[in-house]
Design a protein around this motif. Structure first.
Motif, short mmCIF file in Angstrom:
data_model
loop_
_atom_site.label_atom_id
_atom_site.label_comp_id
_atom_site.label_asym_id
_atom_site.label_seq_id
_atom_site.Cartn_x
_atom_site.Cartn_y
_atom_site.Cartn_z
N ARG A 34 5.53 11.85 11.22
CA ARG A 34 4.88 10.53 11.18
C ARG A 34 4.95 9.95 9.76
O ARG A 34 5.13 8.75 9.58
CB ARG A 34 3.42 10.63 11.63
N PHE A 35 4.80 10.84 8.76
CA PHE A 35 4.90 10.37 7.38
C PHE A 35 6.30 9.83 7.10
O PHE A 35 6.46 8.80 6.43
CB PHE A 35 4.58 11.50 6.41
N GLU A 36 7.33 10.53 7.60
CA GLU A 36 8.71 10.07 7.38
C GLU A 36 8.94 8.70 8.00
O GLU A 36 9.59 7.83 7.40
CB GLU A 36 9.70 11.10 7.93
N CYS A 37 8.41 8.50 9.21
CA CYS A 37 8.53 7.19 9.86
C CYS A 37 7.83 6.11 9.03
O CYS A 37 8.36 5.00 8.83
CB CYS A 37 7.93 7.24 11.26
N GLY A 78 0.81 -1.22 0.00
CA GLY A 78 0.00 0.00 0.00
C GLY A 78 0.84 1.26 0.00
O GLY A 78 0.50 2.25 0.66
N ILE A 79 1.94 1.25 -0.76
CA ILE A 79 2.87 2.39 -0.72
C ILE A 79 2.25 3.66 -1.30
O ILE A 79 2.70 4.77 -1.05
CB ILE A 79 4.18 2.03 -1.48
N HIS A 80 1.17 3.50 -2.10
CA HIS A 80 0.52 4.66 -2.71
C HIS A 80 -0.58 5.25 -1.82
O HIS A 80 -1.15 6.29 -2.14
CB HIS A 80 -0.08 4.27 -4.05
N GLU A 81 -0.86 4.61 -0.69
CA GLU A 81 -1.92 5.08 0.20
C GLU A 81 -1.30 5.77 1.42
O GLU A 81 -0.66 5.12 2.25
CB GLU A 81 -2.79 3.90 0.64
N VAL A 82 -1.49 7.05 1.54
CA VAL A 82 -0.94 7.82 2.65
C VAL A 82 -2.03 8.70 3.25
O VAL A 82 -2.71 9.43 2.52
CB VAL A 82 0.25 8.70 2.19
N LYS A 83 -2.19 8.64 4.55
CA LYS A 83 -3.19 9.47 5.23
C LYS A 83 -2.66 10.88 5.43
O LYS A 83 -1.47 11.15 5.30
CB LYS A 83 -3.54 8.85 6.59
N ASN A 84 -3.55 11.77 5.78
CA ASN A 84 -3.18 13.16 6.07
C ASN A 84 -2.60 13.22 7.48
O ASN A 84 -3.34 13.34 8.47
CB ASN A 84 -4.39 14.07 5.93
N ILE A 85 -1.29 13.11 7.58
CA ILE A 85 -0.61 13.07 8.88
C ILE A 85 0.52 14.08 8.92
O ILE A 85 0.87 14.67 7.90
CB ILE A 85 -0.05 11.65 9.17
N LYS A 86 1.10 14.24 10.09
CA LYS A 86 2.23 15.16 10.25
C LYS A 86 3.44 14.65 9.47
O LYS A 86 3.59 13.46 9.23
CB LYS A 86 2.59 15.31 11.73
N LYS A 87 4.32 15.60 9.15
CA LYS A 87 5.50 15.26 8.36
C LYS A 87 6.35 14.20 9.04
O LYS A 87 6.83 13.26 8.40
CB LYS A 87 6.33 16.53 8.13
N THR A 112 8.29 1.57 5.49
CA THR A 112 7.82 0.86 4.30
C THR A 112 8.98 0.52 3.36
O THR A 112 9.05 -0.57 2.80
CB THR A 112 6.78 1.70 3.55
N LEU A 113 9.90 1.48 3.21
CA LEU A 113 11.05 1.24 2.34
C LEU A 113 11.95 0.12 2.88
O LEU A 113 12.49 -0.68 2.11
CB LEU A 113 11.86 2.53 2.17
N ILE A 114 12.09 0.05 4.20
CA ILE A 114 12.87 -1.03 4.81
C ILE A 114 12.19 -2.38 4.53
O ILE A 114 12.86 -3.37 4.19
CB ILE A 114 13.03 -0.80 6.32
#
Length: 297
Positions: free
Chosen positions: A195-198, A184-193, A203-205
């Motif tokens: 939390r998004f980086e984490c 689900g790498i294309h699905e991202v919620k509206n979150i703080k920067k 996901t990349l790991i």
């Protein structure tokens, strides 16, 4: 093998990535390029470094052929398209790509006339672009043909095999589909920067671990048993085992046992399915290799 990573703006052209990896091209390498990565400069660089390229040509590019007087005359692509029959392949040698270029690309050009089904699919794709406000006029003109550029010698790959070899590019799309479906790498919620980086790094790991293990198992299975396994199935199997790795990460013996278990699981459940008698990746490569050996002998 992961060789490069480039992070750039979403609106930046993909063709810039070709410049990043050009210094790693070795003699004998084959680089497949789609329209998004098309760059005559990059193709010239590949040729200079002893590599081979196979690329589709952008529809707005013009082709020129040298006449008996040594002058370059423009090739009428529409006339070529009308003369070719469905499924027919035409090859022209020593063709210049683009006119007002300081260092023009002079190469082998292959024209393939699409079947009615292939042309219908392309028309659907063009209509989608038009609904988005784009103006694909050049694509509409050449809708019935594919134009490929390559510096692979004729004695290595004949014109009829060029399209099938280019179709190996589809493996990239399969990998993207796997990443989207399983992670689900294309699905991202509206979150703080932060939390998004984490989320992104985590996901990349996961992708790195799963892809590395899956492709090593696939390589070994092919080498030992000539078994071709599915990318999707293999990565899916590794992902199922992934939660267990955090419990045994520092126990080398158990990790080895876990990797062997993954290997045998992929061997049992990861076999690639053949659909509609289509050729697989290794079928295409084997056919091309046999043709090359036959010509060489």
């Amino acid at each position: 093998t992961f060789l490069h990573l480039l992070v750039q703006e979403g609106i930046a052209s993909d063709s810039q990535y070709a410049k990043v990896i050009k210094d790693d091209i070795k003699p004998g390498d084959l680089c497949l390029r789609d329209l998004g990565y098309f760059s005559t400069e990059n193709l010239i660089d590949i040729d200079k470094q002893g590599g081979y390229f196979l690329s589709r040509m952008k529809n707005n590019m013009k082709l020129y052929q040298q006449n008996q007087d040594g002058k370059w005359e423009k090739i009428d692509l529409i006339m070529i398209s009308e003369k070719l029959k469905r499924g027919e392949v035409l090859e022209l040698d020593n063709i210049k790509v683009g006119r007002w270029v300081k260092n023009p690309l002079i190469t082998r050009v292959i024209f393939t006339k699409l079947t009615e089904e292939q042309e219908a699919k392309r028309q659907i794709h063009i209509d989608k672009k038009r609904r988005k406000g784009k103006k694909p006029l050049s694509a509409q003109k050449n809708i019935s043909i594919n134009i490929f550029l390559t510096n692979i010698p004729q004695n290595m790959v004949k014109k009829e095999d060029v399209f099938s070899i280019y179709s190996l590019r589809w493996q990239i799309e399969i990998l993207f589909k796997t990443w989207k479906s399983l992670f689900g790498i294309h699905e991202v919620k509206n979150i703080k920067k932060e939390r998004f980086e984490c989320h992104l790094y985590g996901t990349l790991i996961q992708l790195l671990l799963c892809s590395t293990l899956a492709f090593q198992c696939r390589r070994m299975l092919y080498m030992k048993h000539q078994m071709e396994t599915s990318e999707y199935k293999s990565i899916s199997i590794v992902k199922e085992f992934l939660p267990l790795f955090k419990e045994i990460i520092f126990n080398r013996g158990i990790i080895i046992k876990m990797c062997k278990l993954i290997y045998h699981s992929i061997k049992l459940n990861g076999k690639k399915c053949r659909r509609q008698q289509n050729s697989t990746v290794f079928d295409i490569l084997e056919t091309a290799y046999k043709n090359y050996i036959a010509k060489a002998s």
